[in-house]
Design an enzyme around this catalytic site. Structure first.
Site, PDB file in Angstrom:
ATOM      1  N   LYS A   1      -1.654  16.720  -9.508  1.00 34.87           N
ATOM      2  CA  LYS A   1      -0.859  16.150 -10.624  1.00 34.87           C
ATOM      3  C   LYS A   1       0.275  17.342 -10.934  1.00 34.87           C
ATOM      4  CE  LYS A   1      -1.973  12.027 -11.290  1.00 34.87           C
ATOM      5  NZ  LYS A   1      -1.107  11.056 -11.503  1.00 34.87           N
TER       6      LYS A   1
ATOM      7  N   TYR B   1      -7.548  16.336  -7.498  1.00 37.39           N
ATOM      8  CA  TYR B   1      -6.592  15.889  -8.615  1.00 37.39           C
ATOM      9  C   TYR B   1      -5.834  16.507  -9.442  1.00 37.39           C
ATOM     10  CZ  TYR B   1      -5.267  12.685 -11.601  1.00 37.39           C
ATOM     11  OH  TYR B   1      -4.678  11.512 -12.770  1.00 37.39           O
TER      12      TYR B   1
ATOM     13  N   ASP C   1       0.588  -0.453   0.034  1.00 33.49           N
ATOM     14  CA  ASP C   1       0.340  -0.299   0.045  1.00 33.49           C
ATOM     15  C   ASP C   1       0.947   0.753   0.032  1.00 33.49           C
ATOM     16  OD1 ASP C   1      -1.679   2.335   0.694  1.00 33.49           O
ATOM     17  OD2 ASP C   1      -2.564   1.936   2.152  1.00 33.49           O
TER      18      ASP C   1
ATOM     19  N   ASN D   1       3.518   5.213 -10.426  1.00 34.04           N
ATOM     20  CA  ASN D   1       2.749   5.423 -11.342  1.00 34.04           C
ATOM     21  C   ASN D   1       0.862   4.893 -10.571  1.00 34.04           C
ATOM     22  OD1 ASN D   1       0.523   4.219 -13.587  1.00 34.04           O
ATOM     23  ND2 ASN D   1       0.643   2.073 -12.424  1.00 34.04           N
TER      24      ASN D   1
HETATM   25  C1  8X3 Z   1      -6.025  11.679 -16.090  1.00 36.37           C
HETATM   26  C2  8X3 Z   1      -6.978  11.848 -16.661  1.00 36.37           C
HETATM   27  O1  8X3 Z   1      -9.095  13.030 -16.916  1.00 36.37           O
HETATM   28  O2  8X3 Z   1      -7.157  14.361 -15.611  1.00 36.37           O
HETATM   29  O3  8X3 Z   1      -4.914  11.575 -15.396  1.00 36.37           O
HETATM   30  O4  8X3 Z   1      -7.804  13.972 -18.543  1.00 36.37           O
HETATM   31  S1  8X3 Z   1      -8.022  13.347 -17.026  1.00 36.37           S
END
Ligand code: 8X3
Length: 263
Positions: free
Chosen positions: A167, A163, A69, A97
């Site tokens: 990222k 998210y 994990d 990943n």
């Molecule tokens: C890729 C997914 O929805 O941000 O990580 O393109 S998205």
């Protein structure tokens, strides 16, 4: 033979999707493998596929499977000694990943558990895992860290606050790391996909398969193997060539919300 012959590739999130496809392609290229993920049965399945793919090319790889994990700090800290004990001799390519998005709520409505999960899984664990392998790569004075970024690290979209933030952070971390390592034999790459049809959308939509399918409807999305090819291609470049970043979109996608759908 390839430039990757006999090298060891370590893949997190190796039990499915991009990670699993990457494991199989590294095996075809002659690599030994370290496959890491939470789910043992799926990991074993991927290991079997990778072994068959390697043998079809005449390779006999060492494949080490370990349940991990990535958010378990103690387990990540114990990883390198455990891998050495399992007979892993070098740490050549690390593919960070593991990751994913949970939910599409807008700021104000996002549960802190989901924030924690996304920040930890996509960013904090990637940092920790990179840090545990770096001393080994520095000792070897060779290695390649390949971080899986995202369209979400290039663009910030509605419903993706957390998210997209993490990222973007993965991109920044990768860029700083690359600069810090210029005097070493260690390369850093960020491979950033747009819409790729994996379990990604199922997780984002909390298991709602219909909603997930709709994301990829009416156009040809990337598949896991497409990104796996790019990852292995980065690793196959000669040592003096460093693919700093690779932004990969489906041909029908121009941005998060610009997609040409036929129906
Ligand atoms: C890729 C997914 O929805 O941000 O990580 O393109 S998205």
């Amino acid at each position: 033979t390839t430039r990757l012959q006999g090298k060891t590739a370590i893949v997190t999130g190796a039990s499915s999707g991009i990670g699993a496809a990457t494991a199989v392609l590294f095996a075809r290229a002659g690599c030994n493998l370290v496959l890491l993920a939470r789910r043992k049965a799926q990991l074993d399945e991927v290991a079997a596929q990778a072994k068959a793919a390697a043998e079809a090319m005449g390779h006999r790889p060492q494949i080490v499977v370990r349940t991990l994990d990535v958010n378990d700090r103690a387990a990540v800290d114990a990883l390198v000694p455990a891998l050495k004990e399992a007979g892993v001799q070098s740490f050549d390519v690390l593919v960070n990943n593991a990751g994913g998005a949970i939910g599409t709520e807008r700021a104000g409505d996002i549960k802190m558990d989901d924030v924690d999960f996304m920040v930890n899984t996509n960013l904090v664990s990637l940092i920790q895992i990179t840090q545990v392998f770096l001393p080994e790569m520095k000792r070897q004075d060779s290695g390649h860290i390949i971080n899986i970024g995202s369209l979400a690290g290039r663009e910030a979209y509605v419903g993706g606050t957390i998210y997209c933030a993490v990222k973007h952070a993965v991109k920044a971390f990768s860029q700083s790391l690359l600069k810090e390592l210029v005097a070493t034999g260690i390369r850093v790459s960020e491979v950033a996909p747009g819409f790729a049809e994996t379990n990604f959308a199922v997780t984002r939509f909390r298991g709602d398969e219909e909603a997930a399918k709709a994301v990829y409807k009416g156009f040809k999305p990337l598949v896991a193997e497409d990104i796996a090819e790019e990852i292995v291609w980065c690793a196959l470049r000669p040592p003096h060539v460093q693919i700093a970043e690779l932004y990969v979109l489906p041909s029908a996608q121009g941005a998060a919300t610009i997609i040409h759908r036929s129906e």
